[in-house]
Every structure is written in C-alpha cells, then in structure tokens.
Design a protein around this motif. Structure first.
Motif, mmCIF file in Angstrom:
data_model
loop_
_atom_site.group_PDB
_atom_site.id
_atom_site.type_symbol
_atom_site.label_atom_id
_atom_site.label_comp_id
_atom_site.label_asym_id
_atom_site.label_seq_id
_atom_site.Cartn_x
_atom_site.Cartn_y
_atom_site.Cartn_z
ATOM 1 N N GLY A 1 32.067 42.898 34.551
ATOM 2 C CA GLY A 1 32.184 43.976 35.521
ATOM 3 C C GLY A 1 32.261 43.449 36.940
ATOM 4 O O GLY A 1 31.937 42.300 37.233
ATOM 5 N N GLY A 2 32.689 44.306 37.846
ATOM 6 C CA GLY A 2 32.802 43.938 39.245
ATOM 7 C C GLY A 2 34.203 43.483 39.618
ATOM 8 O O GLY A 2 34.924 42.905 38.804
ATOM 9 N N PHE A 3 34.581 43.744 40.859
ATOM 10 C CA PHE A 3 35.924 43.455 41.360
ATOM 11 C C PHE A 3 35.909 42.272 42.319
ATOM 12 O O PHE A 3 34.977 42.097 43.104
ATOM 13 N N ALA A 4 36.983 41.469 42.265
ATOM 14 C CA ALA A 4 37.203 40.415 43.248
ATOM 15 C C ALA A 4 37.785 41.027 44.525
ATOM 16 O O ALA A 4 38.200 42.191 44.540
ATOM 17 N N ARG A 5 37.814 40.235 45.580
ATOM 18 C CA ARG A 5 38.187 40.716 46.914
ATOM 19 C C ARG A 5 39.610 41.248 46.957
ATOM 20 O O ARG A 5 39.889 42.295 47.515
ATOM 21 N N TYR A 6 40.562 40.521 46.367
ATOM 22 C CA TYR A 6 41.947 40.995 46.354
ATOM 23 C C TYR A 6 42.724 40.210 45.314
ATOM 24 O O TYR A 6 42.244 39.222 44.748
ATOM 25 N N SER A 7 43.957 40.658 45.062
ATOM 26 C CA SER A 7 44.861 39.972 44.151
ATOM 27 C C SER A 7 45.897 39.214 44.962
ATOM 28 O O SER A 7 46.475 39.764 45.907
ATOM 29 N N VAL A 8 46.143 37.958 44.601
ATOM 30 C CA VAL A 8 47.121 37.172 45.336
ATOM 31 C C VAL A 8 48.545 37.571 44.962
ATOM 32 O O VAL A 8 49.494 37.193 45.650
ATOM 33 N N ASP A 9 48.712 38.316 43.870
ATOM 34 C CA ASP A 9 50.021 38.810 43.453
ATOM 35 C C ASP A 9 50.018 40.327 43.590
ATOM 36 O O ASP A 9 49.015 40.937 43.945
ATOM 37 N N SER A 10 51.157 40.939 43.293
ATOM 38 C CA SER A 10 51.289 42.390 43.454
ATOM 39 C C SER A 10 50.928 43.167 42.189
ATOM 40 O O SER A 10 50.967 44.389 42.196
ATOM 41 N N GLN A 11 50.559 42.467 41.110
ATOM 42 C CA GLN A 11 50.318 43.133 39.832
ATOM 43 C C GLN A 11 48.847 43.096 39.413
ATOM 44 O O GLN A 11 48.528 43.392 38.263
ATOM 45 N N TRP A 12 47.953 42.710 40.331
ATOM 46 C CA TRP A 12 46.510 42.668 40.088
ATOM 47 C C TRP A 12 46.113 41.588 39.073
ATOM 48 O O TRP A 12 45.033 41.660 38.487
ATOM 49 N N VAL A 13 46.950 40.563 38.849
ATOM 50 C CA VAL A 13 46.703 39.590 37.782
ATOM 51 C C VAL A 13 45.752 38.485 38.233
ATOM 52 O O VAL A 13 44.763 38.173 37.556
ATOM 53 N N VAL A 14 46.050 37.849 39.370
ATOM 54 C CA VAL A 14 45.282 36.676 39.820
ATOM 55 C C VAL A 14 44.489 37.053 41.059
ATOM 56 O O VAL A 14 45.056 37.325 42.111
ATOM 57 N N PRO A 15 43.174 37.070 40.941
ATOM 58 C CA PRO A 15 42.372 37.448 42.109
ATOM 59 C C PRO A 15 42.095 36.272 43.021
ATOM 60 O O PRO A 15 42.224 35.112 42.642
ATOM 61 N N HIS A 16 41.712 36.593 44.247
ATOM 62 C CA HIS A 16 40.967 35.649 45.071
ATOM 63 C C HIS A 16 39.524 35.896 44.662
ATOM 64 O O HIS A 16 38.991 36.965 44.893
ATOM 65 N N PHE A 17 38.861 34.953 44.023
ATOM 66 C CA PHE A 17 37.762 35.221 43.115
ATOM 67 C C PHE A 17 36.447 35.642 43.770
ATOM 68 O O PHE A 17 35.507 35.975 43.060
ATOM 69 N N GLU A 18 36.346 35.612 45.075
ATOM 70 C CA GLU A 18 35.092 36.039 45.681
ATOM 71 C C GLU A 18 34.818 37.502 45.350
ATOM 72 O O GLU A 18 35.726 38.331 45.280
ATOM 73 N N LYS A 19 33.560 37.817 45.108
ATOM 74 C CA LYS A 19 33.133 39.198 44.847
ATOM 75 C C LYS A 19 32.232 39.638 45.990
ATOM 76 O O LYS A 19 31.182 39.039 46.218
ATOM 77 N N MET A 20 32.666 40.686 46.698
ATOM 78 C CA MET A 20 31.945 41.153 47.867
ATOM 79 C C MET A 20 31.170 42.424 47.522
ATOM 80 O O MET A 20 31.643 43.288 46.796
ATOM 81 N N LEU A 21 29.982 42.545 48.104
ATOM 82 C CA LEU A 21 29.179 43.743 47.890
ATOM 83 C C LEU A 21 29.927 44.984 48.339
ATOM 84 O O LEU A 21 29.933 46.005 47.638
ATOM 85 N N TYR A 22 30.580 44.926 49.504
ATOM 86 C CA TYR A 22 31.200 46.135 50.026
ATOM 87 C C TYR A 22 32.328 46.633 49.134
ATOM 88 O O TYR A 22 32.459 47.837 48.906
ATOM 89 N N ASP A 23 33.169 45.732 48.617
ATOM 90 C CA ASP A 23 34.245 46.174 47.719
ATOM 91 C C ASP A 23 33.677 46.898 46.508
ATOM 92 O O ASP A 23 34.174 47.957 46.104
ATOM 93 N N ASN A 24 32.672 46.311 45.905
ATOM 94 C CA ASN A 24 32.151 46.865 44.664
ATOM 95 C C ASN A 24 31.395 48.163 44.892
ATOM 96 O O ASN A 24 31.433 49.067 44.047
ATOM 97 N N ALA A 25 30.729 48.296 46.029
ATOM 98 C CA ALA A 25 30.090 49.568 46.348
ATOM 99 C C ALA A 25 31.134 50.666 46.541
ATOM 100 O O ALA A 25 31.017 51.768 45.989
ATOM 101 N N LEU A 26 32.170 50.378 47.317
ATOM 102 C CA LEU A 26 33.213 51.375 47.572
ATOM 103 C C LEU A 26 33.960 51.742 46.291
ATOM 104 O O LEU A 26 34.286 52.908 46.056
ATOM 105 N N LEU A 27 34.247 50.753 45.450
ATOM 106 C CA LEU A 27 34.993 51.020 44.218
ATOM 107 C C LEU A 27 34.120 51.717 43.176
ATOM 108 O O LEU A 27 34.621 52.545 42.403
ATOM 109 N N LEU A 28 32.830 51.417 43.141
ATOM 110 C CA LEU A 28 31.931 52.171 42.273
ATOM 111 C C LEU A 28 32.003 53.654 42.610
ATOM 112 O O LEU A 28 32.092 54.511 41.721
#
Length: 669
Positions: A247-274
């Motif tokens: 579970g949990g989302f990475a900061r962003y995807s380096v491609d346009s299809q959500w396949v390869v993330p920039h692997f850092e996981k930020m509290l703010y992203d996951n709070a907003l996406l929850l």
C-alpha cells in the motif's frame, strides 16, 4: 570531523554533518560570516527523500577537492526545504525566474545580504548534457565575485525587485458556476484519455483536482467529472506508482502510464490520496477504491507513524544508494520466493518480464486486473511482502511536519468515519494530541519535531491551516469540543498574523517571522494545497461549526480569499484544485448535518448514513442535544424523544428527519 550540521534536528541536514564541506545551517551568524569574509553564500536546498540530492551529495559534497573549493570561496549553507518552506519558496522563485525551471537539489549563490545573483539545480561533477561541472560553476562564480562584486550585487537587487513585482496578490475574479464548469471542461480537455491524469511524463497524482471533481459530481451529477476521477484513480491504483504489496503511493511516475515511480513515498501524497480514494469509495461504492483507501491508511499507520504518535515525513527514494532497490523484481526472484508455478502466475499478474519495466532487467509491480483467485492472491502477496521485508529498506525521514500531519489527521478522521474504522480516528486523535502538546510553544506553532523534540523553525500559514482543518475533522468525528476550541484559536492567529493588506490575500510567513529578501505568498496548489486555500477551507468548515458569533466573520474571510484566487482557478485549474474544492463547498452550502440522540447507539444509524452520503466539504456531527461546546447541536432537540437529523445548506435548514430513508432523500436533494 563534523561540521555545524551535527546538532541539527533534520535527518537531511545531519546526513551532511560529516561532509568535508564546512556547512552552516541557515542562521544570522552564517550571513554575518559571509559579510566578515566578504564572500558570497552558496545555498544548497534539498530534502531527505530526494534522489538527485543524494547523487549530488555523493558526487560533490563528499569530494575533498570540491569541498576545498567551496570552503575557500563561499560560506556554505545547507537547508532542508521541508523545515524551511519559506526559504525554499523565496529562492525557488528566484531559480525559476533565472532559469525557467526549478527542482531539487537547488543551488543558489547569494550576496552576504541573502540576495540571489545566480541560481541552478543539480550540477554534475564533470561537464555533461550541456551542463558545466559543479567545479566550473564554483570557479566562475568565485572569480566573478572577486572581479566585479558591485555588478553582481546590483544584479541581485534587480532580481529581488523583479520577484516582488511578480509575486503580488492576484486580481479578484468570481468563482461562480461559470468558472467551475469551465474548469471542469478544461480539465477534461487536458486529461490523458488512455491512463488518466494530466499531461505527459513525468506524471504526478492530481489529488486535489480529483477531490474537486468528486465534489462537483456530487453537486451537479456531471458524468464528465466522475469519469476523469475514475479513470485516473484506476490508472494510479493499478500502476507501479502504487505499492501493490504494502500500500501507499510514490511521489510521481517518471512515465505517462503510471508504470515506473520515483520511489520516494511522501506523507502528504498519501494523506491527500487516502482522502480521495475514501471519498470515491463512499460516493460510488467502487471496491478497488475502498481497497486502496484501506491499504493506504494502513501504510500510514504501519510505516510512517512515529513512537510519539505523529507521522514521519517520508520514505527515501533510494536504498543503499540505489533507487527502487527494495521494490523491484525479476521473474527469477518471484519464482525463488513462490516456486515455479506461483512465480509464473505472479509474473503474469504483475507484468514482471524478462526485459523488465525498470532498470537492469527488473520490473515494478503493476496490477492491471483483479486476481481471479483471491485466496491465491493473498498467499502470494503475503509471501512476497515477507521476502521484501528481508531486503535492505529505504531510510525514513522521521521528522514530524505540522502541515503534513494535519493533512493526515483530516484524511484518517474522514475516512475512519465514512468507512467505519474507529481505529483510524483514534490514530488521528493521537497525532493531534501530540502536535498540540509538543508543537505549540508560547501559544504559536513550531513547524517540525523529531523524536519528540521540537525545532526552532516557526510554523508557516500551511501549518496553521492544515492543522486547523484536521482538528475540525476530529471535532466532527468525535463530537468533542476541545478540537473546535483549538482549531478556532489557530484560525484566529492565522487571520491576525498572515493576512495581507490586500483583502483576501495571505502571506505564507507571519508578520513577526524572520525578514527575508521577499515575503513569500504563493496561492497555487502544487504538491500540497497552498496555505491560503487550506485556510479558506478551514474557515468555511469553521463557519458551519463554530456558532453564530464567528460564522459570518469566517465565511466572509473564506469568500474573500476564494475571490482573490479566482483568476488562478479560471486560468489554471490544475493548480487550483483545493481552491475549486472550497468553491464547490460554498456553492453547496456547505451541507451541514447535525444528528442528535440520547446516546451514541441511538445516533449510530443516522450518523453512518450522513457520513456515507454527505457532499464533500460538508460537515457531519453527532451528539446529545445542547452538548456543551458543540454549537452545531444547539437548539436542535430530539423529535418525539428519539434521534433526529437536521440538514442545512448555508443558512437554510430542512425540517428534522428521524429515519435513514428520510435522511438519504434529504441529502440527495
């Protein structure tokens, strides 16, 4: 031998304490040292989870020759952007003005008075890709300062003046039905029709825009708004940007299809996406949305919660200096853990190929469709997660940031109520108690802490606003008056200390904060909601909860702020998602539901119905009639000695209802 960062609270700064660079933290003494030596300041800004910050640190800041060049010619200052967003905002604006782009690590050269005259981001150790080497930049800047310091100082002064001219308050523009509808149309045009989200690579989770679109759909039943949300939420949840095992989302995807993330996981992203996925699940009953909301909440509680009850800032992008090392797989590794048959099944399920979707023949895990054998899926997932836990793990930046914890408190409180998970609400209560106990010093907020020790950096507008918003969510979730009292205290400080002379405009720093070359004031919603838009959100919610004496003041301040951001919402809705969410709540009323009953059991059914059905941005609160310190329940008695729900929109209320069927119809109306 360590430098002056060894006593820092920030893990990011402490990671540079053993560099041969004579780093200073940002402080008056560092600026005085630059004046004494008559040398420029080299300001380096980054954060712990930043991959390229680590790269530049290894390549340059750990290199003795580079450090010698830095120490001889500059006073070197290292800043954690998460601790000092005010400094980051000022110098990022300068960097973007000079180069047309920004990012981290940010590298700025300043006069001893702190005025920027040359800015950039990452510099390689040798010339590459059209960029000079870092040593070349250092040498050129040092030579220019020796030969023509007056010219550089004059240029820096002009840059500061230009920034001040470009960062003034926006003109007023109404955010009415036309503006909101136009924003939806623009967002629809910009949506990637194949994978959701907006634009190409890199692609970021548009959490605040999705929240706005959900609220718009609830109010208008516009199918276009919901279709964008469902397409994007589905694409992210099935892609490699989402951790399919833990579970949990990475900061962003380096491609346009959500396949390869920039692997850092930020509290703010996951709070907003929850919040978004819980909202989507509540509104549509979409099973994948409920699953992702649940897994994301559990990620927050399991991986980011600190011993003190707060939430850590992030997990690193790198493991042992290699990005993604913890998370990626080959077919052979799957077979080694699962055996050949389950290994082949998992490789097909997760799209793990021999060629790989990432680097060195490895693949991220995707989940393009739900498994056809749920029991097998649970067994495979459990085994892979256990095996992954034996790998080296990414570092955790365990400092606690008030604003981001406020976002987490809001998300856990709202999701906990709507998805009937009281343990999530309990976690939000614990985090809020910690923040109020440790981060309030002499009546004012401090931005960050670590291991229960609070730092010196003062809270900025987003800290006051996000925490107030979270406390208001807790007031609704628990019915306890203390959260309302503390929220309104924070809002009153924000209105008194952060307001501009221009009605509806706010600065990001308080009127008694450290004087910088420019007082930052950024209304745009970027990776996190702006302090001003979150303040507007909290003011609107408080206007519905705080009683008649404060309602008019808070609502008027909210409306003025939204109007001030109206041009941004009209022209660039992708960067005004939170503003548009507030506008939707205003247009809806906001909806208010007060549920009264003699005890919690008596109120339960009506409260559950309201929590699952109320419009986003609305308020729902239950308690005994005339509960002390709970204005929403005042003058709302039982009906025939039984529980009742009172539904209002703005200042207009329906007659009380006593059954879940009546309440459902009232909310649909």
């Amino acid at each position: 031998m360590s430098n002056k960062l060894s006593a820092s609270l920030s893990p990011y700064l402490r990671a540079h304490a053993d560099n041969p660079v004579d780093w200073w933290p940002w402080c008056p003494e560092a600026l005085e040292e630059a004046k004494r030596r008559d040398v420029p300041i080299l300001l380096s800004i980054g954060y712990a989870a930043c991959h390229w910050c680590h790269v530049m640190a290894h390549e340059s800041f750990e290199d003795a020759d580079t450090a010698a060049l830095m120490n001889e010619n500059f006073v070197n200052i290292k800043v954690d952007r998460e601790e000092r967003p005010d400094l980051d905002a000022v110098y990022m604006t300068a960097t973007q003005a000079m180069t047309g782009q920004g990012g981290w690590p940010m590298t700025c050269f300043l006069t001893p008075d702190g005025e920027p005259f040359h800015c950039g981001t990452y510099y390689p150790p040798v010339p590459a890709h059209g960029m000079p080497s870092f040593k070349q930049v250092l040498t050129a800047v040092a030579q220019a300062w020796r030969e023509r310091p007056g010219e550089l100082k004059d240029g820096a002064g002009k840059i500061v003046s230009h920034i001040a001219e470009q960062t003034g308050p926006l003109r007023e523009h109404p955010v009415d039905e036309e503006t909101v509808s136009s924003a939806v149309a623009k967002l629809r045009q910009e949506t990637d029709p194949g994978h959701g989200g907006f634009g190409g690579a890199p692609k970021f989770p548009p959490s605040m825009v999705l929240e706005f679109l959900l609220r718009h759909y609830e109010r208008t039943a516009n199918p276009a708004a919901l279709s964008i949300v469902e397409l994007t939420a589905e694409g992210m949840a099935r892609g490699g940007i989402y951790d399919q095992l833990a579970g949990g989302f990475a900061r962003y995807s380096v491609d346009s299809q959500w396949v390869v993330p920039h692997f850092e996981k930020m509290l703010y992203d996951n709070a907003l996406l929850l919040r978004v996925y819980a909202h989507l699940a509540r509104r549509t009953g979409h099973p994948p949305a409920a699953r992702v909301a649940g897994e994301t909440a559990e990620f927050l509680l399991r991986d980011l919660r600190t011993d003190q009850g707060g939430f850590a800032a992030s997990l690193d992008a790198d493991t042992d200096g290699v990005e993604g090392l913890t998370y990626v797989w080959t077919p052979e590794q799957l077979a080694e853990v699962l055996g050949p048959e389950d290994g082949r099944w998992a490789a097909e399920l997760f799209r793990v190929t021999g060629e790989g979707t990432f680097e060195r023949g490895t693949s991220t895990l995707q989940l393009p469709k739900d498994p056809d054998d749920p029991a097998r899926w649970m067994r495979v997932r459990s085994a892979l997660l256990e095996a992954r836990a034996q790998r080296p793990q990414p570092a955790r930046d365990d400092k606690v940031i008030v604003a981001w914890n406020g976002l987490a408190i809001t998300a856990l409180a709202e999701a906990g109520v709507s998805m009937e998970r009281p343990d999530w609400v309990d976690a939000a209560v614990e985090a809020a108690g910690f923040l109020l106990d440790k981060h309030v010093v002499d009546g004012r907020l401090r931005r960050s802490s670590r291991d229960g020790v609070v730092g010196d950096a003062p809270g900025v507008l987003e800290d006051y606003a996000c925490l107030a918003d979270g406390l208001l969510a807790l007031h609704q979730a628990t019915g306890e008056s203390v959260w309302l009292v503390e929220a309104t205290r924070l809002l009153d400080i924000a209105l008194a200390r952060f307001a501009s002379d221009v009605p509806g405009a706010f600065y990001d720093t308080a009127d008694d904060a450290e004087t910088l070359v420019n007082r930052p004031s950024d209304p745009t919603d970027n990776a996190t909601p702006s302090g001003a838009s979150t303040l507007a959100s909290a003011l609107l919610t408080a206007s519905a909860l705080a009683g008649h004496e404060r309602a008019a003041q808070y609502r008027s301040a909210c409306e003025q702020a939204v109007k001030r951001a109206g041009a941004l919402a009209a022209q660039a809705p992708r960067f005004a998602g939170n503003w548009l969410s507030v506008a939707e709540a205003l247009l809806a009323g906001p909806v208010q539901v007060a549920v009264v009953g003699a005890d919690a059991a008596e109120r339960a059914e009506l409260l559950v119905t309201a929590a699952k059905q109320v419009h986003g941005g609305g308020v729902v609160l239950g308690g005994a009639p005339e509960a002390e310190g709970v204005p929403l329940l005042a003058d709302r008695p039982l009906v025939d000695d039984g529980p009742a729900a009172y539904v209002c929109r703005g200042y207009v209320c329906d007659r009380p209802v006593t059954t879940t069927e009546e309440l459902s119809r009232a909310l649909d109306g």
